[in-house]
Design a protein around this motif. Structure first.
Motif, short mmCIF file in Angstrom:
data_model
loop_
_atom_site.label_atom_id
_atom_site.label_comp_id
_atom_site.label_asym_id
_atom_site.label_seq_id
_atom_site.Cartn_x
_atom_site.Cartn_y
_atom_site.Cartn_z
N VAL A 1 0.73 -1.20 0.05
CA VAL A 1 0.06 0.00 0.23
C VAL A 1 0.93 1.33 0.03
O VAL A 1 0.65 1.98 -0.67
CB VAL A 1 -0.94 0.01 1.09
N ALA A 2 2.18 1.14 0.81
CA ALA A 2 3.14 2.51 0.79
C ALA A 2 3.46 2.85 -0.67
O ALA A 2 3.54 3.92 -1.14
CB ALA A 2 4.22 2.14 1.68
N PHE A 3 3.74 1.57 -1.29
CA PHE A 3 4.28 1.87 -2.77
C PHE A 3 3.15 2.20 -3.64
O PHE A 3 3.52 3.25 -4.29
CB PHE A 3 4.58 0.15 -3.16
N GLY A 4 1.88 1.77 -3.43
CA GLY A 4 0.84 2.41 -4.17
C GLY A 4 0.65 3.89 -3.84
O GLY A 4 0.49 4.63 -4.93
N VAL A 5 0.61 4.21 -2.68
CA VAL A 5 0.44 5.77 -2.33
C VAL A 5 1.48 6.46 -2.84
O VAL A 5 1.27 7.53 -3.38
CB VAL A 5 0.48 5.62 -0.84
N ASN A 6 2.67 6.12 -2.70
CA ASN A 6 3.87 6.71 -3.47
C ASN A 6 3.65 6.84 -4.83
O ASN A 6 3.87 7.97 -5.49
CB ASN A 6 5.02 5.84 -3.02
N MET A 7 3.40 5.89 -5.51
CA MET A 7 3.25 5.67 -6.91
C MET A 7 2.25 6.82 -7.17
O MET A 7 2.16 7.52 -8.26
CB MET A 7 2.86 4.26 -7.50
N PHE A 8 0.93 6.69 -6.61
CA PHE A 8 -0.22 7.59 -6.93
C PHE A 8 -0.14 9.04 -6.86
O PHE A 8 -0.38 9.82 -7.51
CB PHE A 8 -1.67 7.01 -6.45
N GLY A 9 0.78 9.19 -5.52
CA GLY A 9 1.07 10.59 -5.35
C GLY A 9 2.07 11.28 -6.41
O GLY A 9 1.70 12.46 -6.85
N THR A 10 2.78 10.38 -6.78
CA THR A 10 3.47 10.70 -8.03
C THR A 10 2.90 11.02 -9.13
O THR A 10 3.20 12.09 -9.83
CB THR A 10 4.85 9.81 -8.29
#
Lengths: 326, 712
Positions: free
Chosen positions: B139-148
């Motif tokens: 989920v952290a990876f997902g948040v980071n990707m979507f934030g980007t």
């Protein structure tokens, strides 16, 4: 002319394939075994070989035809002069294969790619607007068509067999084939008519069967283990070849000896029973103590050629044997 | 015209993932090589629990998939995402959290798997605390990707990013779906679904772990790194669109092709078959777009090792995505399944597609980030040829072995007996092929270490730039459609809609297959005589799970004459309703065990586990002496019974309190039977072996074997 030959070829090929399939079907029916093709590997190999030969012959014919047409054309042009030839050449477009290639790939050539360059630019990566390759689209549609036909065949009609029905059919066909085979075999061996084999090949085969199936419990040398010792003269279920054969065939399930009739053919049980008799008196190391009753072979059945040399292991009582042997 | 903004790409996080990729790649393939050698030289199991094949195999698969390929994905995503979106990553904290969290998960896997802490679902073996950690980090990876993505300067999302998004959402769904389990203790849990339902969900996951962990993210990487390395435009934008949506929609349906001819209902098997066939074109769409992008650059392919690796990778992808659908045809699967053919097939995918694409990316990326040239083109070329040879030596012997063994399993004599009635004969026959496979693996490992050397030399010679300056105009948020643009451009500007679209596409297949199986009772016909496991059998079953027996032994007799003659009546779905987890397995290095119960005496099992060769001379099964030495720990039994009852196993009320005594009583019976056969040993009834024997003797005995016809 060329196209005509191709048309002929395109008609011939499906016919050829059909006949090959029919042939393989016939082969399957004769073999009468089961619906899987690998059982008729030979038949299919022959079909494939024959098919290859026929196709090769057709190709050769086609080539020959082509050469003849060319020779003929040269003759015609020789008569009509160089102008006619040049006219024909300029009229002639790309070859059949070139046209096919173009049609089925529908790719814009590299030299002209600027015409289909999109204005996309992702970190310097650009994209061309080439069409979907028509052959790829066709393949996709074909696979979708396959899916529809497959599901309909197996699940929306009664045509396709379920896994369970396939199994029933396979068992039925196998049963028939086995019965047909057995009908051709004379005098089946069973525990009422079995006699010891003596020829060396049969005994060697018996040894292999023994090592693969019996040694786990009775020891590689028959010295015994989980199961009783086979090398002494004491037998729990009888030491005559007929008794041994019956023990192997039906097992003694309550004592852990399984029935082998589903795994070994009568001929194999015959061989292994005969081999077991040859272990008599071999006195291997680590032999298990004797169990069961003393059995002396009768002269007439020739059960054990080995003379009773081992007299040290005759002290066990029946009581002990029963206690030790689950 | 928007103002040009200055920013910096974060290369530090990319470098971290690259180093992790390099390290875990070595670990993954070395452990794989050990497993391959164990099949040739059983002594390499070292008679130690932690190093025995059953525990080493999941260590290898997890290391290769999640440690090597996983870090490879993150390396490529973190590098390409920033550049494709013209921005730096959303959060430095999440970068670090993601990196260290993932490495901690790998470390905990490397510890727990050899300890035998496993849920036994293939490629999802890790126990529940680690599953939760994976979910958090993911989920952290997902948040980071979507934030980007949300703070991007580029208006449209490139095809690589569509693949990253689809990967993220699908892996989330799969991971949660396949790890629905109730904990018994810190390191033991039981899955919510049992038997055939558990099997379906596991292979919905297992197949799509291949699809959405080994395939879609790597397609994303291919779409970035291949055109970059070749400096050529992507062949067809339209093809990207069609093959992306078709691929993610169809892939999810294909899971049941792992369960052909099993107890899974026929309709679900057929869906697995037809969707696998329909997958050929969407998969090949990716291969075509990769290979055709190289038009006009083939002369460079001959010289540039980066492109060479990529070409073989994409070709291997095309081959295995053609082979896969072929193996999903039932009549082919009848031959190939449970044999080494499958192992050969997946290694074309992993060694060829994942391995070689990673190598290509590394050879391109490391010099980029270190502002230098690759230390040696010659060594890279050597790696390429040795690696390619390694793949061939790996796969071809296994194809051969698979065919050979399958034909031997199915060979009957004319009088109706199995030609090779002893399973072991069919194993010893292919051991030379296993040896050749190990040679192939050795070559591949050798090539890998050449790369390590080459890359270390390159890194030493270069100077790393942690933050690389870049500039791009700000995104004009209002920029909308322009006239005549392609319809798909609309969704490329809308990451949220794209995410929703991808989610819908990947949910449909799973729902259509799984919901009926789970909701409709008559999909699994009840069998009256099937009863829950006794306390001791349950303990034995958990030992079977712990030792990874499922890595070599199936519990699924398929409806073929060759199997019912060898093993007994074919398996029915109703027999597995108390199996949490299901243990059908996917490979027969040893015989099927579903009808093992009552086949051999207790003492046979005792001797066989202590030294398999004593009962089966020539066997390659490792010995399990610790089962005979170690005391059985019954302390978790009450909790296990209680959890299983919650899940629906009908243990009577209050059985928790009786369970330990019940287990001891049954253990005493088994110990007595062992003693009767002359097996000495102190406290036999208290050892793990008695529990395992209890379980093995129970297997498949709930339904009475029908008398067999045709064997007179």
């Amino acid at each position: 002319m060329k196209n005509k030959a191709l048309k002929t070829l395109s008609v011939m090929l499906p016919l050829l394939l059909l006949s090959a399939v029919a042939w393989a079907d016939a082969a399957t029916e004769e073999g009468g075994s089961n619906p899987y093709f690998y059982d008729d590997f030979l038949a299919w190999s022959l079909v494939a070989l024959a098919g290859t030969v026929v196709v090769a012959a057709l190709v050769a014919l086609f080539y020959l035809l082509n050469v003849m047409v060319k020779v003929n054309q040269i003759r015609i042009y020789q008569e009509m002069g160089i102008e006619a030839y040049q006219e024909a050449v300029t009229e002639k477009g790309p070859s059949f294969w070139e046209r096919m290639y173009k049609k089925w790939t529908d790719a814009v050539p590299v030299e002209k790619e600027q015409d289909v360059m999109l204005d996309h630019n992702y970190d310097g990566i650009k994209e061309l607007d080439n069409s979907l390759p028509p052959w790829w689209v066709a393949m996709f549609y074909l696979s979708i068509g396959f899916a529809v036909v497959y599901m309909t065949y197996y699940h929306f009609t009664d045509a396709g067999m379920s896994s369970a029905e396939e199994y029933e059919l396979e068992m039925e066909q196998a049963e028939k084939a086995v019965q047909a085979y057995l009908a051709t075999q004379a005098n089946l061996i069973d525990e009422t008519n079995v006699t010891p084999l003596v020829d060396e090949t049969a005994l060697a085969a018996g040894q292999t069967i023994y090592n693969n199936n019996c040694a786990a419990c009775h020891g590689m040398l028959g010295e015994g283990g989980v199961g009783p010792n086979m090398t002494d003269k004491y037998w729990i279920h009888g030491g005559d070849i007929k008794d041994i054969f019956a023990t192997v065939k039906y097992g003694v399930p309550e004592k852990g000896m399984i029935s082998w009739k589903a795994q070994l053919s009568a001929a194999d049980m015959h061989k292994v029973s005969s081999y077991i008799l040859t272990l008599q008196g071999t006195d291997p190391p680590n032999a298990k103590e004797p169990q069961g009753e003393l059995y002396e072979p009768q002269a007439d059945n020739g059960g054990s050629e080995a003379p009773a040399t081992d007299t040290t292991a005759t002290t066990a009582t029946d009581e002990e044997a029963l206690g030790m042997n689950k | 015209m928007a103002q040009v903004e200055q920013f910096k790409y974060d290369n530090a996080i990319v470098r971290k993932f690259a180093y992790a990729t390099l390290v875990f790649g070595a670990v993954g393939i070395l452990v794989g090589l050990l497993a391959a050698l164990q099949l040739v030289f059983p002594a390499l199991n070292f008679s130690t629990a932690e190093t025995t094949y059953g525990r080493i195999r999941p260590l290898h698969t997890n290391a290769a998939i999640f440690a090597f390929v996983g870090n490879g994905i993150f390396m490529g995503v973190y590098y390409s995402l920033q550049r494709l979106l013209k921005t730096n990553m959303y959060s430095k904290f999440l970068n670090e959290f993601h990196f260290w969290g993932w490495q901690a998960i790998i470390l905990s896997a490397a510890i727990t798997l050899p300890l035998g802490l496993t849920s036994s679902h293939e490629y999802a073996e890790l126990e529940w605390p680690i599953d939760i950690a994976i979910a958090l980090v993911w989920v952290a990876f997902g948040v980071n990707m979507f934030g980007t993505i949300l703070k991007r300067r580029e208006n449209h999302l490139y095809v690589a990013i569509w693949f990253y998004i689809a990967t993220w959402v699908t892996v989330t769904v799969l991971h949660i779906g396949n790890n629905l389990e109730i904990p018994v203790s810190m390191w033991k849990s039981y899955p919510v679904f049992a038997g055939v339902q558990d099997a379906l969900i596991q292979w919905w996951y297992g197949h799509n772990a291949v699809a959405f962990f080994l395939t879609t993210p790597y397609l994303g990487l291919m779409y970035y790194f291949l055109p970059k390395a070749a400096n050529r435009p992507v062949y067809s934008y339209k093809l990207s669109i069609i093959h992306f949506w078709a691929l993610i929609f169809i892939y999810i349906w294909a899971g049941p092709h792992h369960l052909l001819y099993t107890s899974l209902p026929d309709w679900a098997q057929s869906l697995g078959t037809v969707f696998s066939i329909m997958l050929i074109a969407p998969s090949w769409g990716g291969m075509l777009n990769g290979l055709l992008t190289l038009r006009g650059a083939w002369d460079r392919v001959r010289q540039d090792p980066v492109l060479k690796f990529m070409v073989v990778a994409v070709t291997a992808y095309g081959m295995s995505t053609f082979e896969g659908p072929m193996l999903s045809i039932k009549s082919v699967n009848a031959i190939s399944h449970f044999t080494d053919w499958t192992i050969g097939h997946v290694h074309i995918g992993t060694l060829g597609w994942n391995g070689f694409l990673t190598f290509g990316v590394l050879y391109w990326l490391i010099p980029q980030m270190f502002k230098t040239k690759l230390y040696s083109q010659k060594l890279a070329n050597a790696h390429f040829w040795i690696g390619t040879l390694g793949i061939l030596f790996y796969a071809i012997p296994l194809y051969w072995a698979g065919w050979t063994q399958s034909l031997m399993w199915k060979q009957f004599t004319p009088d109706g007996f199995l030609q090779y009635g002893n399973f072991l004969e069919t194993v010893t026959q292919i051991v030379p092929m296993y040896a050749l496979r190990a040679l192939g693996g050795t070559l591949y490992v050798g090539g890998y270490f050449i790369m390590l050397y080459n890359i270390i030399k390159t890194i030493r010679a270069g100077s790393f730039q942690a933050y690389e300056s870049a500039e791009a105009p700000a995104r004009v948020a209002t920029a909308g459609a322009h006239k005549g643009e392609y319809w798909h451009r609309w969704i490329e500007r809308r990451p949220v809609q794209l995410l929703i679209g991808a989610t819908i596409a990947i949910l449909i297949g799973g729902m259509v297959e799984i919901f009926p199986m789970v909701m409709i009772g008559d999909q699994v016909p009840k069998i009256e005589s099937v009863k829950p496991y006794t306390a001791l059998e349950l303990q034995g079953r958990d030992i079977y799970i712990r030792e990874g027996c499922v890595g070599c032994h199936t519990q699924m007799v398929r409806p073929f004459r060759s199997e019912t003659e060898r093993y007994g009546p074919y398996s029915k779905s109703g027999e597995f309703i108390y199996d949490r987890p299901f243990l059908w397995g996917s490979k027969r290095t040893g015989p099927d065990l579903h009808r093992l119960g009552n086949k051999y005496p207790d003492s046979w099992h005792y001797n066989h586990m202590l030294d398999p060769e004593s009962m089966s001379p020539g066997s390659i099964m490792p010995p399990y002496p610790w089962l005979i030495e170690d005391d059985l720990d019954n302390s978790l039994l009450p909790a296990k019974i209680s959890v299983l009852r919650t899940l629906g196993t009908p243990y009577p009320e209050g059985y928790e309190e009786e369970a330990i005594a019940d287990a001891q009583a049954q253990a005493e019976e088994i110990a007595a039977s062992l003693r009767k056969d002359g097996i000495e040993g102190e406290n036999l009834e208290g050892k793990e072996i008695t529990a395992l024997i209890a379980y093995l003797q129970r297997l498949g005995t709930d339904i009475k074997p029908k008398p067999q016809a045709g064997n007179e």
